[in-house]
Design a protein around this motif. Structure first.
Motif, mmCIF file in Angstrom:
data_model
loop_
_atom_site.group_PDB
_atom_site.id
_atom_site.type_symbol
_atom_site.label_atom_id
_atom_site.label_comp_id
_atom_site.label_asym_id
_atom_site.label_seq_id
_atom_site.Cartn_x
_atom_site.Cartn_y
_atom_site.Cartn_z
ATOM 1 N N GLN A 98 0.839 -1.195 0.000
ATOM 2 C CA GLN A 98 0.000 0.000 0.000
ATOM 3 C C GLN A 98 0.880 1.253 0.000
ATOM 4 O O GLN A 98 0.757 2.125 0.856
ATOM 5 C CB GLN A 98 -0.997 -0.008 1.149
ATOM 6 C CG GLN A 98 -2.140 -1.004 0.944
ATOM 7 C CD GLN A 98 -3.355 -0.692 1.790
ATOM 8 O OE1 GLN A 98 -3.740 -1.502 2.613
ATOM 9 N NE2 GLN A 98 -3.986 0.456 1.587
ATOM 10 N N THR A 99 1.767 1.299 -0.966
ATOM 11 C CA THR A 99 2.672 2.408 -1.311
ATOM 12 C C THR A 99 3.838 2.595 -0.338
ATOM 13 O O THR A 99 4.677 3.468 -0.571
ATOM 14 C CB THR A 99 1.925 3.750 -1.438
ATOM 15 O OG1 THR A 99 1.553 4.235 -0.143
ATOM 16 C CG2 THR A 99 0.682 3.612 -2.326
ATOM 17 N N PRO A 222 -7.357 9.412 -2.480
ATOM 18 C CA PRO A 222 -6.505 8.221 -2.316
ATOM 19 C C PRO A 222 -5.699 8.312 -1.024
ATOM 20 O O PRO A 222 -5.172 9.371 -0.671
ATOM 21 C CB PRO A 222 -5.583 8.270 -3.539
ATOM 22 C CG PRO A 222 -6.325 9.094 -4.544
ATOM 23 C CD PRO A 222 -7.081 10.121 -3.741
ATOM 24 N N GLY A 225 -2.596 4.437 -1.511
ATOM 25 C CA GLY A 225 -2.895 3.682 -2.717
ATOM 26 C C GLY A 225 -4.274 3.083 -2.771
ATOM 27 O O GLY A 225 -4.554 2.238 -3.629
#
Length: 292
Positions: A98-99, A222, A225
């Motif tokens: 998740q980034t 967002p 992500g």
């Protein structure tokens, strides 16, 4: 025809017993694989949906090495640690989850303090800071996905306890409920059924997000992500459970609802922390779920 003697009857009985035993062996069901009392059988497609761990500082050959552990109160108490890999050396390169390569959580044992930050790597050591304005017993978690993992949806989670001295205002964990309000005025309502999930069974948890004026929120920003990030903690064990969002970025939010795939490992109550971003600000909602 002569009558059978005693010895003849013995041979007849023995022969019948052999035939019956052979038939039972032939038609007996093949036993399945053995499971220990601590293993839970689950369909293979459930395994990637969630994980529940963080009860140990070692897992899958990785070890949490303390460098700087919080031991005082403050708005930005420093934390530093290394992740020692199976080769015995500090590991500094992980897959994006998740980034982020590293997610770091801290919770107090009454689950009224929750922190989610992303450490910075300096050399071979990860550094961050926690806002710890009250004393008590805490647990911190490092979550990462090794480069050589066979399932990138299953991060490694290492957990380490620590304590902050001084007076502590402990509060009871709120009872399971369908509605909660964030500190910023957003209302989050759980809309799925059944209200009590079953351990090791998949369930989609749905949360309707309402703005302070009561209108459904349909335009989330967002965040890491995705439209949202959710982490849960067992209220007694303090094991960590990461729930995965189902709506992809760009998909419309029907009635302002977010959906998360959940598979809880244990019975009991879980405190779930939902983070979402709206108008450039991250909001956190906490809800208690009973797993029966």
């Amino acid at each position: 025809m002569r009558s059978l003697r005693f010895t003849d009857w013995v041979f007849v009985v023995a022969a019948v017993a052999i035939v019956v035993a052979g038939a039972l062996t032939l038609f007996r069901p093949t036993p399945g694989p053995a499971h220990s009392a601590h293993q839970r059988a689950a369909p293979a497609d459930l395994v990637p949906a969630a994980h529940s761990d963080g009860l140990s500082e070692t897992e899958s050959g990785y070890r949490f090495e303390r460098v700087t552990v919080p031991d005082t109160r403050g708005p930005a108490v420093p934390v530093a640690f290394r992740i020692i890999g199976p080769n015995g050396r500090a590991q500094t390169d992980f897959l994006d989850n998740q980034t982020k390569q590293m997610h770091f959580f801290a919770v107090r044992d009454d689950l009224h303090v929750f922190q989610h930050v992303h450490p910075t790597l300096v050399g071979d050591t990860w550094h961050t800071a926690l806002a710890l304005t009250d004393g008590g017993a805490y647990r911190m978690f490092a979550e990462f996905v090794p480069r050589d993992t066979k399932d990138p949806r299953h991060p490694v989670v290492l957990g380490v306890p620590f304590s902050v001295p001084g007076d502590t205002t402990l509060l009871p964990v709120p009872a399971p409920g369908a509605e909660t309000v964030t500190d910023t005025g957003f209302t989050v309502v759980r809309t799925d059924e059944p209200t009590e999930p079953t351990p090791m069974r998949p369930q989609a948890l749905r949360f309707a997000i309402r703005a302070p004026d009561g209108a459904p929120v349909r335009d989330l920003d967002p965040h890491l992500g995705a439209y949202g990030h959710m982490t849960g903690f067992h209220t007694m064990l303090l094991s960590a459970t990461h729930l995965h969002p189902l709506e992809p970025l760009g998909a419309p939010l029907i009635d302002g609802e977010l959906t998360f795939q959940a598979v809880f490992a244990d019975r009991g109550e879980y405190r779930l922390f939902l983070e979402f971003s709206h108008d450039g600000r991250v909001h956190t909602a906490a809800v208690t779920v009973a797993v029966a």
